[in-house]
Design an enzyme around this catalytic site. Structure first.
Site, short mmCIF file in Angstrom:
data_model
loop_
_atom_site.label_atom_id
_atom_site.label_comp_id
_atom_site.label_asym_id
_atom_site.label_seq_id
_atom_site.Cartn_x
_atom_site.Cartn_y
_atom_site.Cartn_z
N ILE A 174 5.14 26.20 -7.20
CA ILE A 174 6.07 25.65 -8.20
C ILE A 174 7.41 26.35 -7.98
O ILE A 174 7.48 27.58 -8.02
CB ILE A 174 5.59 25.92 -9.64
CG1 ILE A 174 4.21 25.28 -9.87
CG2 ILE A 174 6.60 25.40 -10.65
CD1 ILE A 174 3.51 25.81 -11.09
N HIS A 175 8.47 25.57 -7.73
CA HIS A 175 9.76 26.21 -7.54
C HIS A 175 10.93 25.38 -8.02
O HIS A 175 12.04 25.90 -8.17
CB HIS A 175 9.98 26.54 -6.05
CG HIS A 175 10.36 25.35 -5.23
ND1 HIS A 175 9.42 24.44 -4.79
CD2 HIS A 175 11.56 24.90 -4.80
CE1 HIS A 175 10.05 23.49 -4.11
NE2 HIS A 175 11.33 23.74 -4.09
N ARG A 176 10.75 24.08 -8.29
CA ARG A 176 11.89 23.23 -8.61
C ARG A 176 12.44 23.54 -10.00
O ARG A 176 11.68 23.75 -10.95
CB ARG A 176 11.51 21.76 -8.52
CG ARG A 176 11.34 21.30 -7.08
CD ARG A 176 11.28 19.79 -6.98
NE ARG A 176 11.05 19.41 -5.59
CZ ARG A 176 12.02 19.14 -4.72
NH1 ARG A 176 13.28 19.22 -5.09
NH2 ARG A 176 11.72 18.81 -3.48
N ARG A 205 12.09 32.34 -8.31
CA ARG A 205 12.64 31.68 -9.50
C ARG A 205 11.55 31.50 -10.56
O ARG A 205 11.79 31.70 -11.75
CB ARG A 205 13.22 30.31 -9.12
CG ARG A 205 13.78 29.55 -10.33
CD ARG A 205 14.05 28.10 -10.00
NE ARG A 205 15.17 27.95 -9.09
CZ ARG A 205 15.24 27.04 -8.13
NH1 ARG A 205 14.24 26.20 -7.94
NH2 ARG A 205 16.31 26.96 -7.37
N ASP A 210 5.26 21.09 -6.52
CA ASP A 210 6.45 20.27 -6.75
C ASP A 210 7.34 20.27 -5.50
O ASP A 210 8.46 19.81 -5.52
CB ASP A 210 7.22 20.72 -7.99
CG ASP A 210 7.69 22.18 -7.93
OD1 ASP A 210 7.59 22.81 -6.85
OD2 ASP A 210 8.15 22.70 -8.96
#
Length: 363
Positions: A211-213, A246, A284
């Protein structure tokens, strides 16, 4: 044809390093082409950048701009200024950019304003979601590119639907360079002892997750819903989450303590081995959706839209957004389904050769 034609390649983010490994390898063995690599610094941590250059055989960047951790406007602006300086110093015939990051757009803008030809690899992709910074970057980059190399027939159709046949550019369906990369590096994949010991024991099926978006990490409600779903799944099958910087920062700010297995990001070769070993992928990421398909794993995409619509239509990729119930229910359905991974969406694994051959024809 000149004695040596300069191609200035702009890269900055992890997926671009993988794509660049394919094209750089082809350029190195092509007489008359000289690649100058500019690393913007968008991904700068060792496990997000350095390891990729080492593992994938990408030449050391000629320029490292060190631009990261800024707002979209500040990052793109500083990159534009710095890349413009490099172009004026090197005077290349072509500027080559990949994908849809701020580095992509900055490279293309700097090139076009200096009247240089722009090569865009992974052109024509559309999510049709203008809230995504990536969508803006790819649309603008496509519009000012001279050579557009599309990974799929869908991408070609997107460009035609937008009237690109009326613009002064050339459109190619080259196939996907990421497919080339998987075919080339798959046999070299491995797991380090450090990564191995972090995986569930005994080594059974596990779910691989990334998950990074910003649409997920920076939205507290979406982030909490996704992690609620992951924890529910984890009670049945271990969830291994590669924790992006992030995401780690936002989890701390939201006081979310995820009850899943967290490991640091790994290099590309380790990632391929994790993909081969896991049962299902939740992500994502754009690239990981395709890599899941290449390695014959179903994928739950934690987004509301995707560029890789052919995978959704083919029934191997499921758009689940950030709804806890939808994620969990779809996950359970995938456990009992049979999937067909034989479709030929992404070419024949020779996209790199086709792209370099097309560039040579412009000389």
């Amino acid at each position: 044809m000149a004695n040596s034609t300069k191609i200035l390649t702009v890269i900055g983010a992890r997926p671009q390093f993988v794509k660049a490994s394919v094209i750089s390898r082809e350029l190195q063995k092509t007489p008359g082409l000289n690649e100058i690599i500019v690393h913007t610094g968008q991904h700068f941590a060792a496990n997000m950048s350095d390891v990729f250059f080492e593992e994938l055989g990408i030449p050391e960047p000629n320029y490292h701009l060190g631009i990261s951790s800024l707002s979209h406007g500040a990052m793109t602006g500083r990159m534009l200024e710095a890349i413009e300086n490099v172009i004026q110093t090197e005077n290349p015939e072509f500027i080559l950019v990949y994908g849809d990051t701020n580095s992509t757009l900055a490279g293309a803008l700097a090139a076009k304003k200096l009247h240089k030809q722009v090569i865009h690899i992974e052109a024509g992709l559309r999510s049709f979601d203008m809230r995504m910074p990536e969508e803006i970057n790819r649309i603008l980059t496509d519009r000012i590119s001279d050579l557009l190399f599309c990974p799929t027939e869908t991408a070609v159709k997107n460009l035609h639907a937008e009237g690109f046949q009326n613009f002064p550019c050339q459109i190619f369906n080259s196939g996907d360079v990421m497919f080339d990369a998987v075919l080339y590096f798959r046999e070299r994949s491995y797991l380090s002892a450090e990564t191995e010991k972090q995986l569930p024991r005994p080594l059974a099926d596990f779910v691989l997750c990334t998950i990074h978006r910003a649409e997920n990490t920076d939205d507290a409600s979406r982030l909490k819903n996704i992690f609620a779903a992951l924890e529910e799944i984890h009670r049945q099958i271990p969830v291994v989450l590669l924790i992006h910087p992030r995401t780690k920062k936002q989890l701390a700010e939201q006081n979310i303590e995820p009850k899943v297995l967290l490991i640091e990001p790994v290099g590309y070769l380790e990632m391929l081995r994790l993909l081969e070993r896991c049962r299902i992928i939740l992500t994502d990421s754009g690239g990981l959706q395709k890599e899941a398909f290449f390695l014959q794993k179903p994928c739950l995409t934690l987004r509301d839209t995707t560029e890789w619509t052919e995978l959704v239509e083919h029934g191997v990729n499921f758009l689940v957004g950030a709804e806890r119930e939808k994620i969990v229910q779809t996950f359970h359905k995938t456990l009992t389904k049979t999937f067909d991974f034989n479709a030929d969406f992404y070419g024949d694994g020779k996209a790199g050769e086709k792209i370099v051959s097309a560039i040579l024809q412009q000389l």
